[in-house]
Design a protein around this motif. Structure first.
Motif, short mmCIF file in Angstrom:
data_model
loop_
_atom_site.label_atom_id
_atom_site.label_comp_id
_atom_site.label_asym_id
_atom_site.label_seq_id
_atom_site.Cartn_x
_atom_site.Cartn_y
_atom_site.Cartn_z
N ALA A 40 27.80 51.93 -1.61
CA ALA A 40 28.61 50.84 -1.06
C ALA A 40 30.07 50.99 -1.48
N ILE A 41 30.29 51.31 -2.74
CA ILE A 41 31.66 51.46 -3.24
C ILE A 41 32.35 52.65 -2.59
N GLU A 42 31.64 53.76 -2.49
CA GLU A 42 32.22 54.97 -1.88
C GLU A 42 32.63 54.74 -0.43
N ASN A 43 31.97 53.81 0.24
CA ASN A 43 32.26 53.57 1.66
C ASN A 43 33.15 52.35 1.88
N GLY A 44 33.76 51.84 0.80
CA GLY A 44 34.84 50.88 0.98
C GLY A 44 34.60 49.46 0.51
N ALA A 45 33.44 49.15 -0.08
CA ALA A 45 33.23 47.79 -0.59
C ALA A 45 34.21 47.52 -1.73
N TYR A 46 34.90 46.37 -1.66
CA TYR A 46 35.85 46.05 -2.73
C TYR A 46 35.23 45.17 -3.79
N ARG A 47 34.02 44.67 -3.51
CA ARG A 47 33.24 43.91 -4.47
C ARG A 47 31.78 44.32 -4.36
N ILE A 48 31.06 44.17 -5.46
CA ILE A 48 29.60 44.24 -5.40
C ILE A 48 29.05 42.93 -5.95
N GLY A 49 27.91 42.50 -5.40
CA GLY A 49 27.31 41.25 -5.83
C GLY A 49 25.94 41.48 -6.45
N ILE A 50 25.76 40.93 -7.64
CA ILE A 50 24.47 41.00 -8.33
C ILE A 50 23.74 39.70 -8.04
N CYS A 51 22.59 39.80 -7.39
CA CYS A 51 21.87 38.61 -6.92
C CYS A 51 20.56 38.40 -7.65
N ASP A 52 20.42 37.23 -8.24
CA ASP A 52 19.15 36.80 -8.82
C ASP A 52 18.45 35.96 -7.76
N THR A 53 18.00 36.63 -6.72
CA THR A 53 17.57 35.98 -5.48
C THR A 53 16.39 35.03 -5.67
N VAL A 54 15.49 35.34 -6.58
CA VAL A 54 14.32 34.47 -6.78
C VAL A 54 14.35 33.81 -8.16
N GLY A 55 15.53 33.76 -8.78
CA GLY A 55 15.66 33.08 -10.05
C GLY A 55 14.82 33.69 -11.15
N HIS A 56 14.72 35.01 -11.15
CA HIS A 56 13.88 35.72 -12.11
C HIS A 56 14.55 35.93 -13.46
N SER A 57 15.85 36.07 -13.47
CA SER A 57 16.56 36.56 -14.65
C SER A 57 16.60 35.54 -15.78
N THR A 58 16.62 36.07 -17.01
CA THR A 58 16.93 35.30 -18.21
C THR A 58 18.35 35.67 -18.63
N PRO A 59 18.94 34.91 -19.56
CA PRO A 59 20.28 35.30 -20.03
C PRO A 59 20.37 36.74 -20.53
N GLN A 60 19.34 37.20 -21.21
CA GLN A 60 19.33 38.59 -21.67
C GLN A 60 19.34 39.55 -20.48
#
Length: 409
Positions: free
Chosen positions: A181-201
């Motif tokens: 994505a970056i190589e092809n011109g994305a100026y941002r990347i988004g990290i998505c916790d789509t199903v609310g799986h993540s903990t703070p760690q």
């Protein structure tokens, strides 16, 4: 206040954050928020009002729809952009779409029809479970990312590339996907916790990984965090994401959204202010929350932090006694400190003392004095005895009925 009467254990933990520039906010209320199965769709005028208040608060970005979904959605998105331009609003508009040509073309059409550059949040699923269900492999995803991002950038869109379900994605797949994505011109990347799986760690680990990818591919690329609340961790995860260097946080008003919703934007903004970040206009948050509640036909739960009915309300004798003493001290802000950590007055609220089963006589006296009602020991006792026969807080009408009986003898 002349003396420091609060010791803040949080201060040391967050001292490094104060050196960081202000984090940007993406308001997802009009995109992710409308995916809640419990809301009513706002009409055109309501959406315009919401965009105006977002702008007044100082929210930098708003995702306003998914033009590829239908002609109707595309038209609504264009009207919102025209409204922004006509009103001279500063808030930047974002459109969402998959990394497929039809979705991207719809966003290009909107940009060209309205004569403005648009941010495009382009996404594709990246987790093993998503790949398995869809019948994808890594090569398929990489090809979609390459073609989609390049097509969007070549047609004047500013691309933030997001991987759906990032927080359950295999790093051996995620790295090449983000790099492509970056190589092809994305100026941002988004990290998505789509199903609310993540903990703070988990937030710390994946953002460290993302920063390493960015450092290797293009250090100028920015990082977004988009979190859901399935495990009740959306807010704390968003704050950890800020601490870990995320440049932009996605959130929705009242936390509405798919399933149990997203990071709550009002809770996020209040916490960022309390953590020392340059603040938005918190005085307008109450109006925004109430407007969203009315427009989406979504009642605010009584125990909702910040704007719930019970947020600054107590019927407990010990608590009420301390609040009363704080008010009587003559220091206007002291009552907001003794039994709450949120600055109620900055948000257009004040402490409320109710008369209920857990109260003391001081609650009754306070209630009467607050309303300019003369009280004597007999009246206070009559009300207090009625309380002890009840299971709930007395309503104003019930208390006034006791007062009327007392007056008429």
């Amino acid at each position: 206040m002349s003396v420091n009467i609060i010791y803040d254990w949080n201060g040391a933990d967050y001292s490094s954050l104060h050196e960081k520039k202000s984090v940007c906010i993406v308001d997802e209320t009009l995109r992710d928020g409308i995916q809640s199965p419990s809301i009513s769709m706002p009409d055109e005028e309501e959406m315009q009002s919401l965009i105006s208040v977002m702008d007044e608060i100082g929210i930098e970005f708003a995702t306003i729809g998914y033009p590829g979904a239908s002609t109707k959605v595309k038209g609504a998105v264009e009207k919102l952009i025209e409204y922004k331009l006509n009103q001279g609003l500063q808030i930047e508009m974002i459109c969402a779409g998959r990394t497929v040509a039809a979705d991207i073309q719809a966003i290009i059409d909107v940009s060209q029809n309205c004569g403005v550059a648009i941010d495009a949040n382009l996404f594709i699923g990246s987790s093993p479970v998503r790949q398995y269900v869809e019948g994808w492999d890594l090569q398929f995803i990489l090809e979609h990312v390459k073609k989609g991002v390049r097509f969007a950038v070549e047609n004047g869109l500013r691309v933030c590339f997001l991987t759906e379900d990032t927080t359950r994605s295999n790093p051996e797949d995620l790295g090449p996907i983000l790099e492509t994505a970056i190589e092809n011109g994305a100026y941002r990347i988004g990290i998505c916790d789509t199903v609310g799986h993540s903990t703070p760690q988990g937030v710390q680990s994946i953002l460290k990984f993302a920063r390493e990818v960015v450092k290797k591919s293009n250090p100028d690329v920015l990082i977004d965090w988009h979190g859901h609340n399935d495990r009740g961790l959306a807010l704390v995860n968003a704050l950890v994401a800020v601490e870990c260097g995320a440049d932009r946080i996605h959130a929705t008003a009242l936390g509405i959204g798919e399933r149990v919703g997203n990071t709550s934007i009002e809770q996020l903004l209040v916490n960022l202010k309390l953590m020392g970040y340059p603040g938005k206009n918190l005085k307008l948050l109450r109006r925004y929350a109430e407007l969203v509640s009315a427009s989406f036909k979504f009642p605010i739960p009584s125990n909702q932090p910040i704007f719930g009915l019970d947020a600054y309300r107590t019927g407990t004798g010990v608590h009420a006694s301390a609040i009363i003493k704080a008010e009587e001290s003559g220091q206007s802000d002291l009552a907001d400190l003794v039994y709450t950590s949120v600055p109620a007055r900055e948000l257009g609220f004040e402490q409320i003392i109710e008369v209920g089963p857990m109260c003391g006589k001081s609650n009754v006296v306070y209630w009467l004095k607050k309303r300019g009602i003369a009280c004597d020991d007999t009246l206070v006792t009559d009300i207090f005895e009625e309380i002890k026969r009840k299971k709930t807080v007395l309503t104003d009408r019930e208390i006034k009925g006791i007062i009327n009986r007392h007056v008429t003898g």
